[in-house]
Scaffold this motif. Structure first.
Motif, short mmCIF file in Angstrom:
data_model
loop_
_atom_site.label_atom_id
_atom_site.label_comp_id
_atom_site.label_asym_id
_atom_site.label_seq_id
_atom_site.Cartn_x
_atom_site.Cartn_y
_atom_site.Cartn_z
N GLN A 12 -21.32 -38.59 -21.69
CA GLN A 12 -20.91 -38.44 -23.14
C GLN A 12 -20.40 -37.30 -23.53
O GLN A 12 -20.86 -36.32 -23.71
N VAL A 14 -18.35 -35.55 -26.52
CA VAL A 14 -18.00 -35.34 -28.42
C VAL A 14 -17.12 -34.39 -29.14
O VAL A 14 -16.66 -33.48 -28.23
N GLN A 50 -22.35 -33.78 -24.58
CA GLN A 50 -23.58 -34.21 -25.11
C GLN A 50 -24.95 -33.77 -24.09
O GLN A 50 -24.47 -34.27 -22.70
N CYS A 56 -25.44 -36.74 -30.38
CA CYS A 56 -24.17 -36.97 -30.28
C CYS A 56 -23.91 -35.84 -31.51
O CYS A 56 -23.21 -34.67 -31.66
N GLU A 77 -17.42 -41.34 -38.54
CA GLU A 77 -16.93 -40.98 -36.74
C GLU A 77 -15.45 -42.19 -37.33
O GLU A 77 -15.04 -42.80 -38.03
N GLN A 84 -19.44 -46.24 -26.96
CA GLN A 84 -18.84 -44.72 -26.47
C GLN A 84 -18.02 -44.11 -27.11
O GLN A 84 -17.99 -42.69 -26.22
N ARG A 95 -16.59 -39.31 -28.55
CA ARG A 95 -17.21 -40.01 -29.56
C ARG A 95 -16.47 -39.02 -30.56
O ARG A 95 -16.42 -37.37 -31.01
#
Length: 150
Positions: A12, A14, A50, A56, A77, A84, A95
């Motif tokens: 993940q 960000v 992350q 996040c 967001e 995801q 994200r």
């Protein structure tokens, strides 16, 4: 035909689309990659991976402090096509949140991860899209521009 997205991405990532004003933005911040060699000179949203145990949002605040020396307040967001976020490659998705500099924060600076940072005007979508973006970030730039200029 596009390959189906995986049920879950292993990594993940960000990213922050920092705005110059939370109510009437006229620009967003882009950062020019310093490394790896294959991405050097390309533009991206600042951010990173992350870490285990981190949300996040906490990861994004940490990454902005580490990469830009700036403290940020996250807004909304920018939803991607997957839970995801935005697929980057087969194993990672990002994200992305809009945000602004927190009160009293220093101005964003390039630091070690980037060659430069720049405010990209929202009023000229063609110029914003003409920057040499990391390919995976380009759909996010389009979505951000559509969202902010609607």
């Amino acid at each position: 035909m596009t390959a189906p997205l995986p049920a879950a991405f292993r990594t993940q990532v960000v990213g922050a689309a920092l705005l110059d004003d939370p109510h009437r933005p006229t620009a967003f911040l882009a950062a020019q990659r310093a490394y790896p060699a294959g991405l050097r000179g390309l533009w991206e949203f600042p951010g990173g991976k992350q870490e285990p145990g981190e949300t996040c949002e906490a990861a994004l605040r940490r990454e902005c402090a580490e990469e830009l020396g700036a403290h940020v307040e996250l807004l909304a967001e920018v939803p991607g096509p997957h839970p995801q976020g935005w697929p980057l490659k087969d194993t990672a998705a990002m994200r992305v949140w809009t945000g602004v500099l927190a009160a009293g924060s220093p101005a964003p600076a390039a630091g070690q991860d980037h060659l430069a940072v720049r405010w990209v005007p929202l009023g000229d979508a063609a110029a914003a899209l003409a920057l040499p973006w990391i390919p995976a970030d380009l759909p996010i730039v389009r979505a951000l521009l559509a969202r902010l200029t609607a």
